[in-house]
Design a protein around this motif. Structure first.
Motif, PDB file in Angstrom:
ATOM      1  N   THR A  62       0.852  -1.183   0.000  1.00 63.72           N
ATOM      2  CA  THR A  62       0.000   0.000   0.000  1.00 63.72           C
ATOM      3  C   THR A  62       0.896   1.244   0.000  1.00 63.72           C
ATOM      4  OG1 THR A  62      -0.054   0.178   2.403  1.00 63.72           O
ATOM      5  CG2 THR A  62      -1.712  -1.234   1.369  1.00 63.72           C
ATOM      6  N   LYS A  63       0.263   2.414  -0.103  1.00 71.69           N
ATOM      7  CA  LYS A  63       1.005   3.671  -0.083  1.00 71.69           C
ATOM      8  C   LYS A  63       1.822   3.821   1.194  1.00 71.69           C
ATOM      9  CE  LYS A  63       0.206   8.651  -0.745  1.00 71.69           C
ATOM     10  NZ  LYS A  63      -0.835   9.680  -1.000  1.00 71.69           N
ATOM     11  N   ASP A  64       1.266   3.303   2.307  1.00 70.77           N
ATOM     12  CA  ASP A  64       1.970   3.391   3.580  1.00 70.77           C
ATOM     13  C   ASP A  64       2.788   2.143   3.886  1.00 70.77           C
ATOM     14  OD1 ASP A  64      -0.579   2.304   3.660  1.00 70.77           O
ATOM     15  OD2 ASP A  64      -1.086   3.071   5.640  1.00 70.77           O
ATOM     16  N   GLY A  65       3.085   1.347   2.860  1.00 70.21           N
ATOM     17  CA  GLY A  65       4.058   0.273   2.981  1.00 70.21           C
ATOM     18  C   GLY A  65       3.577  -1.015   3.608  1.00 70.21           C
ATOM     19  N   VAL A  66       2.268  -1.223   3.690  1.00 74.72           N
ATOM     20  CA  VAL A  66       1.728  -2.453   4.255  1.00 74.72           C
ATOM     21  C   VAL A  66       1.508  -3.471   3.122  1.00 74.72           C
ATOM     22  CG1 VAL A  66      -0.163  -3.481   5.559  1.00 74.72           C
ATOM     23  CG2 VAL A  66       0.589  -1.143   6.072  1.00 74.72           C
ATOM     24  N   LEU A  67       1.959  -4.700   3.330  1.00 70.65           N
ATOM     25  CA  LEU A  67       1.772  -5.733   2.315  1.00 70.65           C
ATOM     26  C   LEU A  67       0.351  -6.292   2.386  1.00 70.65           C
ATOM     27  CD1 LEU A  67       5.137  -7.720   2.490  1.00 70.65           C
ATOM     28  CD2 LEU A  67       4.450  -5.957   0.841  1.00 70.65           C
ATOM     29  N   SER A 170      11.066  -5.537  -8.805  1.00 77.25           N
ATOM     30  CA  SER A 170      11.937  -4.463  -9.301  1.00 77.25           C
ATOM     31  C   SER A 170      11.168  -3.158  -9.488  1.00 77.25           C
ATOM     32  CB  SER A 170      12.597  -4.884 -10.618  1.00 77.25           C
ATOM     33  OG  SER A 170      11.633  -5.210 -11.609  1.00 77.25           O
ATOM     34  N   TYR A 171       9.897  -3.255  -9.878  1.00 78.24           N
ATOM     35  CA  TYR A 171       9.057  -2.069 -10.030  1.00 78.24           C
ATOM     36  C   TYR A 171       8.914  -1.356  -8.686  1.00 78.24           C
ATOM     37  CZ  TYR A 171       4.651   0.565 -10.316  1.00 78.24           C
ATOM     38  OH  TYR A 171       3.682   1.535 -10.235  1.00 78.24           O
ATOM     39  N   PHE A 172       8.604  -2.116  -7.643  1.00 75.25           N
ATOM     40  CA  PHE A 172       8.416  -1.503  -6.330  1.00 75.25           C
ATOM     41  C   PHE A 172       9.741  -1.058  -5.714  1.00 75.25           C
ATOM     42  CE2 PHE A 172       4.265  -3.789  -6.425  1.00 75.25           C
ATOM     43  CZ  PHE A 172       3.474  -2.665  -6.316  1.00 75.25           C
ATOM     44  N   ASP A 173      10.823  -1.776  -6.007  1.00 75.48           N
ATOM     45  CA  ASP A 173      12.133  -1.319  -5.545  1.00 75.48           C
ATOM     46  C   ASP A 173      12.427   0.082  -6.090  1.00 75.48           C
ATOM     47  OD1 ASP A 173      12.708  -3.550  -4.051  1.00 75.48           O
ATOM     48  OD2 ASP A 173      14.097  -4.437  -5.494  1.00 75.48           O
ATOM     49  N   ALA A 174      12.117   0.274  -7.374  1.00 77.07           N
ATOM     50  CA  ALA A 174      12.388   1.574  -8.004  1.00 77.07           C
ATOM     51  C   ALA A 174      11.566   2.694  -7.385  1.00 77.07           C
ATOM     52  CB  ALA A 174      12.117   1.482  -9.509  1.00 77.07           C
ATOM     53  N   LEU A 175      10.415   2.347  -6.817  1.00 75.46           N
ATOM     54  CA  LEU A 175       9.566   3.350  -6.165  1.00 75.46           C
ATOM     55  C   LEU A 175       9.952   3.575  -4.708  1.00 75.46           C
ATOM     56  CD1 LEU A 175       6.018   2.401  -7.545  1.00 75.46           C
ATOM     57  CD2 LEU A 175       7.515   4.260  -8.304  1.00 75.46           C
ATOM     58  N   PHE A 177       9.834   1.155  -2.293  1.00 77.22           N
ATOM     59  CA  PHE A 177       9.223   0.192  -1.377  1.00 77.22           C
ATOM     60  C   PHE A 177      10.185  -0.969  -1.144  1.00 77.22           C
ATOM     61  CE2 PHE A 177       5.538   2.244  -3.326  1.00 77.22           C
ATOM     62  CZ  PHE A 177       4.751   2.522  -2.215  1.00 77.22           C
ATOM     63  N   LYS A 178      10.326  -1.398   0.079  1.00 75.00           N
ATOM     64  CA  LYS A 178      11.205  -2.517   0.413  1.00 75.00           C
ATOM     65  C   LYS A 178      10.344  -3.747   0.705  1.00 75.00           C
ATOM     66  CE  LYS A 178      14.861   0.486   2.202  1.00 75.00           C
ATOM     67  NZ  LYS A 178      15.737   0.281   1.041  1.00 75.00           N
ATOM     68  N   THR A 179       9.772  -4.313  -0.360  1.00 72.85           N
ATOM     69  CA  THR A 179       8.819  -5.404  -0.178  1.00 72.85           C
ATOM     70  C   THR A 179       9.483  -6.656   0.384  1.00 72.85           C
ATOM     71  OG1 THR A 179       9.066  -5.954  -2.524  1.00 72.85           O
ATOM     72  CG2 THR A 179       7.202  -4.578  -1.917  1.00 72.85           C
TER      73      THR A 179
END
Length: 349
Positions: A62-67, A170-175, A177-179
């Motif tokens: 999510t925007k606030d980093g919740v999976l 990789s998409y979220f890494d670029a944004l 986010f540390k999924t």
């Protein structure tokens, strides 16, 4: 049961079976998604009750980093977001892994906002029964899914594994986010260790390498599965194809950072039903072999396994299960847990 037995008998007559002694592990693909809208607590709970060995959440932030569990970060096909006028201005177009996508995206919503949405069936034309549950279920978080698995284990006395997929790493890494870190932190906080039934999967090798090297440092070392499709290649390595992954030298490389491969079923079974050599090659370098995805409806089955013309009707799921077992699959992803349990039991007997 008669139909199931006939399917197995027909397979044995057409292609004599040499089956491995070990029965396949059943992975509930997005929960019991043949019976409930996918990636909902109701789907996961039903899968556990039907006998799944693992439940599989696809994870996006999510925007606030919740999976949270969604098949994709674009959610118009699996939620009622389009019916919420307060979010109309969030509709946008993005490029995800090289593909232009228009809709609403989890990373543009806080968890509180996503919790105001309700899930809906992704393929209502094929699963109209599931569509009857539209609007009833929230989008679950990873933490909620873990809590459900632990509660059901306490209730049933049967440990249920977790098989999370890191989506678009990789998409979220670029944004920013540390999924991977978020996933490892959640699993460790829940008390899972390397000895527990946990697999982390991804189509992108970068995410799995991150898990391999960051996990032990965080005290969160878990098994890793490299997903492989019949076509294309991983978004984080546009210079590499999946065909290269499953070549002998590719499998050797995969074994350096993963414990197994999760492969599209057509890579394990030839058109005539005979096994390919992929499972044997993978196991020769120490990789487990998991197959995706066994679905019961005719719409998802190869033509020889369909029964009748109705795409929503069930075909010869039992035969598909037997073919994948004979081809060397150690575990099988399925939307239809009850049918998978019946097919596995029939083969064991």
């Amino acid at each position: 049961m008669i139909r199931l037995s006939l399917a197995i008998a027909a397979l044995a007559t057409a292609l004599p079976l040499t089956l491995p002694a070990q029965a396949q592990v059943i992975i509930a693909h997005r929960g019991a998604s043949g019976d409930r809208p996918e990636h909902t607590l109701a789907a996961y709970e039903l899968a556990i009750e039907q006998g799944a060995d693992y439940i599989e959440p696809d994870l996006v932030p999510t925007k606030d980093g919740v999976l949270v569990a969604r098949h994709e970060n674009e959610i118009s096909g699996t939620t009622d977001v389009a019916d919420h006028p307060e979010f109309a201005d969030r509709k946008t177009t993005k490029t995800i892994d090289g593909v232009e996508v228009t809709g609403w995206f989890t990373e543009d919503f806080t968890l509180a906002e996503l919790k105001t949405l309700r899930a809906k069936e992704r393929v209502p034309d094929i699963r109209p029964g599931n569509a009857e549950y539209d609007g009833q279920f929230e989008i679950p978080t990873l933490v909620e899914i873990i809590a459900l698995a632990k509660a059901k284990a306490k209730e049933t006395g049967r440990l249920v594994g977790l098989y999370p997929e890191i989506k678009h790493g990789s998409y979220f890494d670029a944004l920013g986010f540390k999924t991977v870190d978020s996933l490892l932190t959640a699993l460790k906080a829940a008390g899972y260790t390397r000895e527990d039934p946990v697999y982390i999967q991804s189509f992108e090798p970068t995410a799995l390498v991150q898990v391999k090297f960051r996990g032990p440092a965080m005290g969160a070392d878990y098994r890793r599965i490299q997903l492989v499709a019949a076509d294309g290649g991983p978004a984080d390595r546009p210079d590499v194809t999946y065909a290269q992954f499953i070549a002998p030298e590719g499998l050797e490389l995969v074994s350096s950072y993963a414990d197994g491969i999760g492969v599209q079923a057509t890579l394990l079974v030839n058109a005539n039903g005979s096994p390919t050599d992929l499972a044997a090659n993978a196991k020769a370098v120490g990789l487990d072999v998991h197959a995706w995805t066994a679905r019961a409806e005719n719409a998802f089955l190869p033509v020889p396994l369909r029964v009748g013309e109705d795409p929503t009707a069930d075909g010869n799921f039992a035969m598909l299960w037997a073919l994948l077992r004979r081809a060397g699959a150690d575990a099988i992803f399925t939307d239809n847990v009850a049918e998978a349990v019946a097919a596995r039991t029939a083969l064991q007997n």
